[in-house]
Design a protein around this motif. Structure first.
Motif, PDB file in Angstrom:
ATOM      1  N   LEU A 153       0.982  -1.024  -0.311  1.00 56.24           N
ATOM      2  CA  LEU A 153       0.126   0.042  -0.356  1.00 56.24           C
ATOM      3  C   LEU A 153       0.913   1.070  -0.114  1.00 56.24           C
ATOM      4  O   LEU A 153       1.948   0.820   0.687  1.00 56.24           O
ATOM      5  CB  LEU A 153      -0.623  -0.025   1.266  1.00 56.24           C
ATOM      6  CG  LEU A 153      -2.195  -0.908   1.148  1.00 56.24           C
ATOM      7  CD1 LEU A 153      -3.125  -1.238   2.508  1.00 56.24           C
ATOM      8  CD2 LEU A 153      -2.588  -1.375   0.119  1.00 56.24           C
ATOM      9  N   ILE A 154       0.098   2.109  -0.458  1.00 60.95           N
ATOM     10  CA  ILE A 154       0.816   3.405  -0.499  1.00 60.95           C
ATOM     11  C   ILE A 154       0.132   4.554   0.750  1.00 60.95           C
ATOM     12  O   ILE A 154      -1.177   4.791   0.376  1.00 60.95           O
ATOM     13  CB  ILE A 154       1.046   4.155  -1.478  1.00 60.95           C
ATOM     14  CG1 ILE A 154       1.601   3.477  -2.661  1.00 60.95           C
ATOM     15  CG2 ILE A 154       1.441   5.609  -2.065  1.00 60.95           C
ATOM     16  CD1 ILE A 154       1.221   2.192  -4.043  1.00 60.95           C
ATOM     17  N   LYS A 155       0.671   4.543   1.661  1.00 57.12           N
ATOM     18  CA  LYS A 155       0.058   5.935   2.457  1.00 57.12           C
ATOM     19  C   LYS A 155       0.182   7.906   1.854  1.00 57.12           C
ATOM     20  O   LYS A 155       0.723   7.976   0.721  1.00 57.12           O
ATOM     21  CB  LYS A 155       1.031   5.706   3.368  1.00 57.12           C
ATOM     22  CG  LYS A 155       1.485   4.788   4.059  1.00 57.12           C
ATOM     23  CD  LYS A 155       2.471   5.072   6.039  1.00 57.12           C
ATOM     24  CE  LYS A 155       3.616   6.279   5.033  1.00 57.12           C
ATOM     25  NZ  LYS A 155       4.203   5.790   6.504  1.00 57.12           N
ATOM     26  N   PRO A 156      -1.474   7.659   2.344  1.00 56.88           N
ATOM     27  CA  PRO A 156      -1.343   8.958   1.844  1.00 56.88           C
ATOM     28  C   PRO A 156      -0.706   9.838   1.745  1.00 56.88           C
ATOM     29  O   PRO A 156       0.424   9.905   3.190  1.00 56.88           O
ATOM     30  CB  PRO A 156      -2.828   9.904   2.619  1.00 56.88           C
ATOM     31  CG  PRO A 156      -3.527   9.187   3.043  1.00 56.88           C
ATOM     32  CD  PRO A 156      -2.444   7.808   3.126  1.00 56.88           C
ATOM     33  N   HIS A 157       0.208  11.218   0.685  1.00 61.50           N
ATOM     34  CA  HIS A 157       0.979  11.801   0.833  1.00 61.50           C
ATOM     35  C   HIS A 157       0.541  13.426   0.757  1.00 61.50           C
ATOM     36  O   HIS A 157      -0.645  13.903   0.084  1.00 61.50           O
ATOM     37  CB  HIS A 157       2.465  11.638   0.118  1.00 61.50           C
ATOM     38  CG  HIS A 157       1.903  11.279  -1.376  1.00 61.50           C
ATOM     39  ND1 HIS A 157       1.367   9.839  -1.319  1.00 61.50           N
ATOM     40  CD2 HIS A 157       1.593  11.955  -2.448  1.00 61.50           C
ATOM     41  CE1 HIS A 157       1.087  10.094  -3.086  1.00 61.50           C
ATOM     42  NE2 HIS A 157       0.775  10.541  -3.343  1.00 61.50           N
ATOM     43  N   PRO A 158       1.659  14.715   1.144  1.00 64.08           N
ATOM     44  CA  PRO A 158       0.590  15.792   0.928  1.00 64.08           C
ATOM     45  C   PRO A 158       0.124  15.953  -0.310  1.00 64.08           C
ATOM     46  O   PRO A 158       0.557  15.456  -1.356  1.00 64.08           O
ATOM     47  CB  PRO A 158       1.498  17.034   1.565  1.00 64.08           C
ATOM     48  CG  PRO A 158       2.645  16.503   2.235  1.00 64.08           C
ATOM     49  CD  PRO A 158       2.866  14.476   1.650  1.00 64.08           C
ATOM     50  N   GLY A 159      -1.361  16.449  -0.148  1.00 64.84           N
ATOM     51  CA  GLY A 159      -1.618  16.778  -1.759  1.00 64.84           C
ATOM     52  C   GLY A 159      -2.956  15.447  -2.348  1.00 64.84           C
ATOM     53  O   GLY A 159      -3.496  16.460  -3.538  1.00 64.84           O
ATOM     54  N   SER A 160      -1.705  14.364  -2.486  1.00 65.91           N
ATOM     55  CA  SER A 160      -2.758  13.517  -2.893  1.00 65.91           C
ATOM     56  C   SER A 160      -3.848  13.407  -2.797  1.00 65.91           C
ATOM     57  O   SER A 160      -4.958  12.846  -3.358  1.00 65.91           O
ATOM     58  CB  SER A 160      -2.071  12.195  -2.000  1.00 65.91           C
ATOM     59  OG  SER A 160      -2.384  11.534  -1.152  1.00 65.91           O
ATOM     60  N   GLY A 161      -4.631  14.155  -1.662  1.00 63.78           N
ATOM     61  CA  GLY A 161      -6.643  13.894  -0.960  1.00 63.78           C
ATOM     62  C   GLY A 161      -7.079  12.073  -0.944  1.00 63.78           C
ATOM     63  O   GLY A 161      -5.826  11.036  -1.500  1.00 63.78           O
ATOM     64  N   SER A 162      -8.192  11.749  -1.415  1.00 61.97           N
ATOM     65  CA  SER A 162      -8.491  10.637  -0.931  1.00 61.97           C
ATOM     66  C   SER A 162     -10.492  11.028  -2.115  1.00 61.97           C
ATOM     67  O   SER A 162     -10.339  12.147  -2.753  1.00 61.97           O
ATOM     68  CB  SER A 162      -9.444  10.343   0.427  1.00 61.97           C
ATOM     69  OG  SER A 162      -9.995  11.052   1.161  1.00 61.97           O
ATOM     70  N   LEU A 163     -10.817   9.573  -2.529  1.00 61.11           N
ATOM     71  CA  LEU A 163     -12.076  10.326  -3.286  1.00 61.11           C
ATOM     72  C   LEU A 163     -12.847  10.208  -2.493  1.00 61.11           C
ATOM     73  O   LEU A 163     -13.877   9.522  -1.318  1.00 61.11           O
ATOM     74  CB  LEU A 163     -12.353   8.197  -3.911  1.00 61.11           C
ATOM     75  CG  LEU A 163     -12.693   8.129  -4.907  1.00 61.11           C
ATOM     76  CD1 LEU A 163     -12.173   8.542  -6.317  1.00 61.11           C
ATOM     77  CD2 LEU A 163     -12.848   6.837  -5.353  1.00 61.11           C
ATOM     78  N   GLY A 164     -13.276  10.984  -3.181  1.00 63.57           N
ATOM     79  CA  GLY A 164     -14.860  11.517  -2.492  1.00 63.57           C
ATOM     80  C   GLY A 164     -15.990  10.504  -2.068  1.00 63.57           C
ATOM     81  O   GLY A 164     -15.848   9.321  -2.241  1.00 63.57           O
ATOM     82  N   PHE A 195      -5.542   5.722   0.895  1.00 68.37           N
ATOM     83  CA  PHE A 195      -4.537   4.837   0.851  1.00 68.37           C
ATOM     84  C   PHE A 195      -5.132   4.145  -0.643  1.00 68.37           C
ATOM     85  O   PHE A 195      -6.321   3.564  -0.642  1.00 68.37           O
ATOM     86  CB  PHE A 195      -4.364   3.349   1.504  1.00 68.37           C
ATOM     87  CG  PHE A 195      -3.998   4.243   3.093  1.00 68.37           C
ATOM     88  CD1 PHE A 195      -2.854   3.748   3.582  1.00 68.37           C
ATOM     89  CD2 PHE A 195      -4.660   4.972   4.668  1.00 68.37           C
ATOM     90  CE1 PHE A 195      -2.096   3.647   4.760  1.00 68.37           C
ATOM     91  CE2 PHE A 195      -4.012   5.224   5.089  1.00 68.37           C
ATOM     92  CZ  PHE A 195      -2.804   4.373   5.855  1.00 68.37           C
ATOM     93  N   GLU A 196      -3.558   3.321  -1.263  1.00 67.61           N
ATOM     94  CA  GLU A 196      -3.815   3.012  -3.017  1.00 67.61           C
ATOM     95  C   GLU A 196      -3.322   1.780  -2.618  1.00 67.61           C
ATOM     96  O   GLU A 196      -1.732   1.631  -1.543  1.00 67.61           O
ATOM     97  CB  GLU A 196      -3.157   3.836  -3.343  1.00 67.61           C
ATOM     98  CG  GLU A 196      -3.525   5.382  -3.660  1.00 67.61           C
ATOM     99  CD  GLU A 196      -3.261   6.336  -4.856  1.00 67.61           C
ATOM    100  OE1 GLU A 196      -3.442   6.947  -5.761  1.00 67.61           O
ATOM    101  OE2 GLU A 196      -2.173   7.334  -4.400  1.00 67.61           O
ATOM    102  N   MET A 197      -3.068   1.117  -3.584  1.00 66.01           N
ATOM    103  CA  MET A 197      -2.853  -0.666  -3.514  1.00 66.01           C
ATOM    104  C   MET A 197      -2.350  -0.708  -4.595  1.00 66.01           C
ATOM    105  O   MET A 197      -2.661  -0.144  -5.999  1.00 66.01           O
ATOM    106  CB  MET A 197      -3.772  -1.550  -3.422  1.00 66.01           C
ATOM    107  CG  MET A 197      -3.350  -2.836  -3.759  1.00 66.01           C
ATOM    108  SD  MET A 197      -4.998  -4.470  -2.884  1.00 66.01           S
ATOM    109  CE  MET A 197      -6.128  -3.641  -4.342  1.00 66.01           C
TER     110      MET A 197
END
Length: 230
Positions: A153-164, A195-197
């Protein structure tokens, strides 16, 4: 593109969107046939090579992608991307070519699962060690310490945001009926927090045959309906 993107993601920064866009090689945009000025969706892409254990691998990295709901399921833009990938594969037919995709929503994961015969991770088989090695190298190279190799997994990073939350919410019915969605939720339980896979698909000739056979079957069905053939 930014207006469409920000409507469907929470916490995204325009500066990050622009910097990510500048790093890509191509942008594929889909427009409405009736209203050509209306952007229906887009995806950004980059093809590059990376050596893993001394072997060169070609990588197609698909970046920011978003479609208006009315255009979910469209195939025109997918065919354009497929032609672009086939052109590259024909230039280097003997060298491995992979689709590197980071997934925050289940529809993106299904795009790979439903169109790529050989992809990982997946619900019905384990990831081969050599494939996991490539995933780890690619994700670490692109996301650095934000990548969690043990979990993929890739942790959230500044500016990446999350799916609404309004975009493709996952219901219990979907989880129960679609094994790929159940697998996605199980392996990326914090997807709603950004979080992204990390996923990898093999862009070999079986992939291109699968894509084009689907297209030809669809055209054949359309032809039969149009002319009322038995």
């Amino acid at each position: 593109m930014w207006q469409l993107y920000q409507k469907n993601y929470d916490g995204v920064k325009k500066e990050k969107f622009i910097s990510d866009l500048a790093e890509k090689d191509y942008v594929f945009c889909g427009f409405d046939r009736v209203n050509p000025s209306k952007l229906g969706g887009f995806t950004t892409s980059k093809i590059y090579s990376i050596r893993v254990d001394g072997k060169r691998n070609w990588v197609y990295f698909s970046g920011d992608t978003m479609f208006r709901k009315a255009y979910w399921g469209q195939k025109a833009l997918h065919r354009s991307v497929g032609n672009y990938l086939l052109e590259h594969k024909l230039k280097y037919p003997k060298e491995p070519f992979y689709w590197f995709l980071v997934v925050m929503g289940y529809r993106t994961y299904l795009t790979m699962a439903r169109n790529t015969p050989n992809y990982w991770p997946r619900h019905d088989s384990s990831t081969p060690p050599e494939i996991q090695r490539i995933i780890d190298v690619l994700a670490k190279d692109r996301f650095g310490l934000n990548f969690q190799p043990g979990q993929g997994l890739i942790k959230p990073h500044p500016g990446s945001g999350s799916l609404g939350r309004h975009v493709t919410p996952i219901t219990r019915e979907l989880v129960d009926q679609v094994p790929e969605i159940a697998f996605f939720v199980r392996n990326n339980p914090n997807y709603q927090y950004g979080f992204e896979m990390a996923c990898l698909g093999k862009l070999d000739f079986s992939f291109f045959m699968n894509v084009w056979s689907k297209y030809l079957r669809k055209k054949a069905k359309s032809f039969i309906r149009e002319f009322n053939l038995p």
